[in-house]
Write a protein that holds these residues in place. Structure first.
Motif, PDB file in Angstrom:
ATOM      1  N   GLN A   1       0.836  -1.196   0.000  1.00  0.00           N
ATOM      2  CA  GLN A   1       0.000   0.000   0.000  1.00  0.00           C
ATOM      3  C   GLN A   1       0.877   1.255   0.000  1.00  0.00           C
ATOM      4  N   TYR A   2       0.449   2.268  -0.759  1.00  0.00           N
ATOM      5  CA  TYR A   2       1.112   3.563  -0.653  1.00  0.00           C
ATOM      6  C   TYR A   2       0.805   4.153   0.720  1.00  0.00           C
ATOM      7  N   ILE A   3       1.784   4.843   1.294  1.00  0.00           N
ATOM      8  CA  ILE A   3       1.592   5.462   2.605  1.00  0.00           C
ATOM      9  C   ILE A   3       1.944   6.943   2.521  1.00  0.00           C
ATOM     10  N   PRO A   4       1.398   7.761   3.410  1.00  0.00           N
ATOM     11  CA  PRO A   4       1.729   9.189   3.394  1.00  0.00           C
ATOM     12  C   PRO A   4       3.187   9.408   3.772  1.00  0.00           C
ATOM     13  N   GLY A   5       3.822  10.341   3.081  1.00  0.00           N
ATOM     14  CA  GLY A   5       5.243  10.576   3.306  1.00  0.00           C
ATOM     15  C   GLY A   5       5.597  10.961   4.719  1.00  0.00           C
TER      16      GLY A   5
ATOM     17  N   ALA B   1      -1.930  10.065  -5.199  1.00  0.00           N
ATOM     18  CA  ALA B   1      -3.031  10.467  -4.317  1.00  0.00           C
ATOM     19  C   ALA B   1      -3.762  11.705  -4.818  1.00  0.00           C
ATOM     20  N   ASN B   2      -3.246  12.355  -5.864  1.00  0.00           N
ATOM     21  CA  ASN B   2      -3.921  13.539  -6.393  1.00  0.00           C
ATOM     22  C   ASN B   2      -5.343  13.195  -6.827  1.00  0.00           C
ATOM     23  N   GLY B   3      -6.304  13.917  -6.294  1.00  0.00           N
ATOM     24  CA  GLY B   3      -7.687  13.709  -6.693  1.00  0.00           C
ATOM     25  C   GLY B   3      -8.379  12.544  -6.021  1.00  0.00           C
ATOM     26  N   VAL B   4      -7.699  11.860  -5.105  1.00  0.00           N
ATOM     27  CA  VAL B   4      -8.325  10.753  -4.383  1.00  0.00           C
ATOM     28  C   VAL B   4      -8.999  11.306  -3.129  1.00  0.00           C
ATOM     29  N   ILE B   5     -10.255  10.982  -2.959  1.00  0.00           N
ATOM     30  CA  ILE B   5     -11.016  11.477  -1.820  1.00  0.00           C
ATOM     31  C   ILE B   5     -11.304  10.332  -0.855  1.00  0.00           C
ATOM     32  N   SER B   6     -10.971  10.552   0.397  1.00  0.00           N
ATOM     33  CA  SER B   6     -11.214   9.570   1.453  1.00  0.00           C
ATOM     34  C   SER B   6     -12.047  10.214   2.546  1.00  0.00           C
ATOM     35  N   GLN B   7     -13.112   9.554   2.939  1.00  0.00           N
ATOM     36  CA  GLN B   7     -13.953  10.074   4.009  1.00  0.00           C
ATOM     37  C   GLN B   7     -13.169  10.167   5.313  1.00  0.00           C
TER      38      GLN B   7
ATOM     39  N   ASN C   1      -5.745   4.027  -0.711  1.00  0.00           N
ATOM     40  CA  ASN C   1      -5.244   3.045  -1.671  1.00  0.00           C
ATOM     41  C   ASN C   1      -6.358   2.467  -2.529  1.00  0.00           C
ATOM     42  N   GLU C   2      -7.544   2.372  -1.977  1.00  0.00           N
ATOM     43  CA  GLU C   2      -8.685   1.954  -2.794  1.00  0.00           C
ATOM     44  C   GLU C   2      -8.932   2.973  -3.904  1.00  0.00           C
ATOM     45  N   GLY C   3      -8.820   4.263  -3.541  1.00  0.00           N
ATOM     46  CA  GLY C   3      -8.996   5.314  -4.537  1.00  0.00           C
ATOM     47  C   GLY C   3      -7.881   5.339  -5.563  1.00  0.00           C
ATOM     48  N   ILE C   4      -6.654   5.113  -5.105  1.00  0.00           N
ATOM     49  CA  ILE C   4      -5.507   5.072  -6.016  1.00  0.00           C
ATOM     50  C   ILE C   4      -5.669   3.926  -7.014  1.00  0.00           C
TER      51      ILE C   4
END
Length: 531
Positions: free
Chosen positions: A243-247, A461-467, A517-520
């Motif tokens: 999974q990608y993680i925040p830097g 992650a650009n444009g990926v929206i997570s609640q 990651n689901e959005g990515i």
């Protein structure tokens, strides 16, 4: 705070119902991609006159509802154009009220990252644009990697408001390097040595110990990442599950926090960084105290630079190129390429002619004019700026708006919902031309050359929206930032890093990472992309 969040959720729910109801009614139950045959329609046929409505935000006062500039637009495009331009501070509330009232206009603007755009697109409120953009010079030339941020369920629903893709990156006093016989750094160890030398070795050669290395302020800003690997904002690293993680919780960030901790211990960075606001942080560099800061190709203050040159007329500056990361990557994270979004109402699906006219209007508003085209000899430019002698004047070979071009609506440009020129990727633009100070020109030239010599990482992650990100992201980031500031100041050990990451995950970070990651994945990203 909980009550406020509940009220916000309630309002959004009401808006969602309004959006769905309005869209279902206006599209007549048709497939949201539309079922009209557009193959035989001329996109630029102006025979029929259309009324086109729109709304967006603006920093500053909106132009008048009746004016010469608006008349020029109506005549050129054969439309009755009704733009509602709302002051930025009131925009979210007022635009939500308009939509809740069932009066969504044909064109709707959003600020960058506004979650309403993605939510309403998901609910079918907007028109998918995939089949239309190819007809337009500007809209059709925007890279797919930019449009990807505005895709929902595989379709493009938004048009980006341009901003240049180059981030703010570290710069250094070139004259100080030369005074001390130092070279540009190629890694953090060398950068640390330079910062310490700037602190101890009198780089300005005034015989006093009154300088230091890195100017930095609250929230560890600037973050001084020397590439995507170290960028706390970028989703570059991956965990053991792929999974990608925040830097901000990555190994790259850990290395950077240790770098700052070493500088803090050596008095080679701003000591009161944790409480220093952005204006005062700038002051540390532009007063001649610190020798390492950040710069960009646009938006730089020549007033700040003039102040420093008054103190030290020999001051020179240069960009620090990106470092090679442990994984072999080299390059900064590319900016999102947008500072706003424009969408079309789904109800337009029943009228392809109106869609084309609306997009023609949008496309023209985003037209890029090269430096040599910005004069009255270029008919399109002259029209856009309201005609020479009316909306603008030529001064020393450059166009300058008259003071009342917007307040009196003299220029058509002030009425386009997106009037930010979209610079083509192949444009021979020279950012240094926007500045007058030789020292600033030299710095900006070095930055542009650096960016053009290296690929840049496209953040998935650009444009990926997570609640979860909307509900907890800001608080999570602030929590981690505060703990990292403690590590830098020696109030918490950097050896606690794994524990800090676990605290982040337990506070909601694990759910955030899962949703992001689901959005990515939904946007089709697999391997890292560099452009």
């Amino acid at each position: 705070m909980k009550l406020r969040k509940l009220l916000l959720i309630f309002v959004i729910s009401i808006l969602s119902i309004s959006v769905i109801a309005c869209t279902s009614k206006d599209t007549g139950g048709k497939d949201k991609d539309g079922d009209k045959d557009t193959a035989n329609i001329d996109p630029f046929d102006h025979t029929e006159k259309y009324t086109i409505t729109g709304m967006t935000f603006r920093f500053g006062d909106p132009p008048p509802l009746k004016s010469p500039g608006l008349d020029m637009i109506n005549e050129r495009f054969n439309i009755d154009y009704k733009p509602e331009i709302i002051p930025q501070g009131d925009y979210t509330e007022k635009s939500s009220a308009i939509v809740a009232g069932g009066s969504m206009p044909d064109l709707v603007g959003f600020q960058a990252g506004d979650s309403r755009f993605y939510q309403w697109a998901e609910e079918g409120a907007f028109l998918p644009l995939d089949d239309y953009l190819k007809h337009y010079k500007t809209l059709g030339g925007i890279p797919d990697s930019i449009y990807n941020a505005f895709k929902v369920n595989g379709h493009i629903y938004g048009i980006p408001r341009y901003t240049n893709p180059y981030p703010l990156t570290p710069i250094v006093r070139k004259d100080w390097l030369e005074n001390l016989g130092l070279e540009l750094p190629t890694n953090y160890e060398e950068l640390k040595e330079i910062a310490i030398a700037f602190t101890n070795d009198d780089p300005d050669q005034n015989g006093e110990k009154d300088t230091y290395g890195v100017a930095i302020g609250e929230n560890i800003n600037p973050n001084f990442n020397m590439g995507a690997y170290w960028d706390f904002n970028s989703w570059y690293h991956q965990n053991d599950e792929g999974q990608y993680i925040p830097g901000i919780i990555s190994e790259g960030r850990k290395e950077l926090v240790q770098f700052f901790a070493d500088l803090y211990a050596a008095n080679a960075m701003t000591k009161d960084f944790a409480v220093l606001n952005w204006a005062d942080t700038n002051g540390e560099f532009y007063s001649g105290k610190a020798g390492i800061f950040i710069g960009g190709v646009s938006g730089m203050s020549e007033d700040y630079m003039s102040g420093l040159l008054d103190i030290d007329p020999e001051a020179e500056f240069v960009a620090i190129p990106p470092f090679e990361a442990p994984d072999g990557s080299v390059g900064f994270t590319r900016g999102s390429g947008n500072s706003g979004i424009l969408a079309l109402n789904a109800k337009l699906a029943d009228d392809p002619g109106k869609i084309y006219r609306a997009l023609e209007l949008v496309d023209f508003g985003k037209t890029y004019f090269a430096k040599e085209e910005r004069n009255p000899d270029n008919a399109d430019f002259d029209w856009m700026w309201g005609k020479e002698g009316v909306g603008y004047n030529m001064e020393d070979g450059s166009p300058v708006y008259v003071s009342n071009f917007s307040s009196d609506g003299l220029s058509p440009s002030t009425y386009f919902l997106d009037n930010r020129e979209h610079v083509p990727s192949d444009a021979a633009i020279k950012y240094a031309d926007d500045y007058s100070l030789p020292a600033m020109k030299a710095l900006v030239d070095s930055l542009q050359q650096m960016f053009e010599s290296n690929k840049m990482y496209v953040d998935p992650a650009n444009g990926v929206i997570s609640q979860v990100n909307q509900e907890k992201g800001t608080d999570l980031t602030q929590f981690v930032m505060n703990e990292q500031a403690k590590m830098i100041a020696g109030q918490r050990s950097v050896s606690d890093w794994d524990q800090l990451v676990e605290e982040y995950l337990q506070r909601g970070g694990a759910d955030l990472i899962k949703e992001m990651n689901e959005g990515i994945k939904e946007k089709g990203y697999t391997d890292r992309v560099w452009e």
